[in-house]
Design an enzyme around this catalytic site. Structure first.
Site, PDB file in Angstrom:
ATOM      1  N   ASP A 192       0.845  -1.189   0.000  1.00 23.05           N
ATOM      2  CA  ASP A 192       0.000   0.000   0.000  1.00 23.05           C
ATOM      3  C   ASP A 192       0.885   1.244   0.000  1.00 23.05           C
ATOM      4  OD1 ASP A 192      -2.754   1.185   0.583  1.00 23.05           O
ATOM      5  OD2 ASP A 192      -1.599   1.996   2.254  1.00 23.05           O
ATOM      6  N   GLU A 214       1.078  -0.630  -5.019  1.00 26.51           N
ATOM      7  CA  GLU A 214       0.399   0.607  -5.405  1.00 26.51           C
ATOM      8  C   GLU A 214       1.473   1.673  -5.399  1.00 26.51           C
ATOM      9  OE1 GLU A 214      -3.024   3.619  -3.756  1.00 26.51           O
ATOM     10  OE2 GLU A 214      -1.502   2.856  -2.432  1.00 26.51           O
TER      11      GLU A 214
END
Ligand code: GLC
Length: 562
Positions: free
Chosen positions: A215, A277
């Site tokens: 993330d 990401e």
């Protein structure tokens, strides 16, 4: 430019199709209105029942679960208070182990979300860190004194709105948070923090998980001198975050080192995948920087080309060509249309093209995603043609992490794309069997038509198109490994490209609009005769056809050279 046709390593994360599950709304196994691990276990057969000839399953190869760790749920799981446990909302560690076993039994790999740029402020590490300036976790977060005039330590902002600094009375200092004030950023310059997170990674790899999606993987690094970000001259974006050059609060050179260390930990184990990401300004950088220059960082960095592209073949082709040119020969591309942070592609694209053919757009988009070079990611419900629920009452919104900007504006909540999976036409769309419960978010009102059960029964449904497309991809070396070459030099409303290995040639034709003579379109001498139809919205699969003179409106044809 044609790339080498077969990568030197044939990995599952290169040939496979990865399906993102948002656990809060995928399937509610205990009937309390919120999705959970038991619900996912019950629905695994839909994703892949292990039978290659199945008439009912989608046929994906791996699932990525948005966070399931213990969390106070300020950012719906992206704020973790215990990395080594499962959030009770979702079940127990034993449930997770069962999910892992059941998924593996069906040939489904399991990828977890690794949210380590920050923790929850409820994490014991932060609770210790904030208690004084001299405890053993004192330096695990980014603490700074106020400026002499009492002001924030510098001008860094939160991506979710407002200042990035929150004052802590116990320490008489500020801590920094890229996201919400309940999500304090870890201090990645501290070797103890790195070690602790490496142990977390090993804990889950030891359990048998097959990889991680990192993330916000660009914001680990921060300037050790906490210098102000320069302002963008003359910029007046309503979201003040966009008015700064993020030179000092993200994507510093040291970020590469941090990800390289993750990769080293991953490589202590066999055949695991590191996905990320990238969270960068894609106007300034390309996600390919995340491969590392020695193939030593992410296996699969997400690039946001399609999410940010209008629904027009010209833009899409430009993005595909760019990716083909800049992806190093040893690296592997990643393709996706949707995730839990952005409006679903049909909502984005139907609205912008004011098109009244959502099913055709959904099939064209599916064909694009699943016939390009690189690993495709699906977001739950995309295979049904789910669209954003724009009718969520204010008191039912769950996306509480975003805060008002300086101008008082609230960024749009992300809830519209996170509503319950639409399984059937029973109450709550079959997401929850609880009779008197309120689902975590309201079900989209189109669920009586857009649902798994109805679409499995309708031969021409979006779901059946995805199912066939997935099988076509899995059965074709050219689609999995082949080179990509456009046949359309100047796209108007059509894409036409070849995927090729030494022994197989697949032609993909996608018409975005009106009828078009094929000869006007393709600037290349093709042998027009004898193509086997792999999948088409126009021709029967399995038939041998000559190339047609015209493409009909919204035609998708995937043809294999005989
Ligand atoms: C990532 C996640 C997003 C989350 C944020 C903070 O961008 O995808 O959902 O809110 O990080 O963790």
């Amino acid at each position: 430019m044609v790339k080498p046709t077969t990568p030197t390593t044939n990995k599952w994360w290169q040939s496979g199709i990865i399906y993102q599950i948002y656990p809060l709304t995928f399937a509610d196994g205990n009937g309390d209105g919120t999705g959970d691990l038991r619900g996912i276990i019950q629905r695994l057969d839909y994703l892949n029942d292990g039978n290659p000839n199945s008439e009912t399953c989608l046929g994906i190869d791996a699932i990525w679960l948005s966070p399931i760790n213990k969390s106070p749920m300020v950012d719906n799981g992206y704020d973790i208070s215990d990395y080594l446990d499962i959030c009770p909302v979702f079940g127990t560690l034993a449930d997770f182990e069962e999910l892992l076993t059941e998924a593996h039994r069906r040939g489904i790999k399991v990828i977890l979300d690794l949210v380590v740029s920050h923790t929850s402020n409820q994490h014991p590490w932060f609770q210790a860190s904030k208690s004084s300036r001299n405890n053993d976790k004192a330096d695990w977060y980014l603490w700074q004194d106020p400026q002499p005039n009492g002001q924030f330590p510098n001008n860094w902002l939160s991506y979710f709105g407002g200042t990035g600094w929150t004052y802590c009375a116990e320490r008489e200092q500020y801590y920094f948070h890229t996201f919400n004030e309940n999500q304090p950023d870890l201090n990645w310059q501290n070797p103890a923090v790195r070690q602790a997170i490496h142990d977390v990674i090993r804990f889950w790899l030891d359990k048998g998980v097959d990889g991680f999606r990192l993330d916000a993987s660009s914001v680990y690094s921060k300037d050790p001198d906490f210098r102000d970000n320069p302002m963008k001259y003359g910029s007046s974006d309503k979201n003040a975050y966009n008015n700064q050059h993020h030179l000092y609060d993200k994507n510093l050179p040291e970020n590469h080192q941090i990800i390289q260390e993750f990769r080293q930990v991953i490589e202590e184990y066999d055949d695991r995948a590191l996905i990320g990401e990238t969270f960068i300004d894609s106007r300034l950088y390309d996600s390919t920087i995340f491969y590392g220059n020695k193939n030593n960082e992410l296996h699969l960095p997400f690039g946001f080309e399609f999410p940010f592209s209008p629904w027009h073949p010209g833009y899409l082709q430009r993005e595909i060509e760019k990716k083909e040119l800049i992806t190093p020969a040893w690296a592997w591309p990643t393709q996706f249309l949707d995730n839990h942070d952005i409006p679903r592609h049909l909502s984005r694209w139907i609205e912008c093209s004011l098109c009244s053919h959502p099913v055709s757009i959904a099939k064209a988009a599916a064909a694009l995603l699943l016939t390009l070079r690189g690993t495709p990611f699906l977001y739950y419900g995309q295979e049904l043609g789910m669209v954003d629920n724009m009718d969520i009452p204010a008191d039912r919104l769950q996306d509480r992490a975003v805060v008002a900007t300086e101008t008082g504006e609230l960024p749009p909540p992300r809830d519209g794309a996170r509503t319950p999976m639409q399984w059937d036409d029973l109450p709550h769309a079959g997401f929850s069997f609880g009779a008197n419960v309120t689902p975590w978010l309201p079900v989209h009102k189109n669920y009586t038509e857009v649902n798994v059960k109805a679409e499995l029964a309708a031969p021409d449904s979006i779901l059946n198109f995805y199912r066939q497309l997935i099988r076509v991809r899995q059965g074709s070396d050219a689609l999995k490994w082949g080179s990509w070459k456009t046949l359309v030099v100047y796209p108007h409303e059509q894409l036409a490209y070849l995927r090729e290995t030494a022994t197989e040639t697949v032609l993909v034709l996608i018409n975005f609009a009106y009828e078009k003579p094929l000869k006007d379109l393709i600037d290349l001498e093709l042998d027009w005769q004898r193509w086997t139809v792999l999948l088409s919205t126009r021709f029967e699969a399995g038939h041998v056809v000559d190339l047609p003179d015209n493409l009909v409106p919204f035609e998708v044809s995937i043809l294999n050279k005989v």
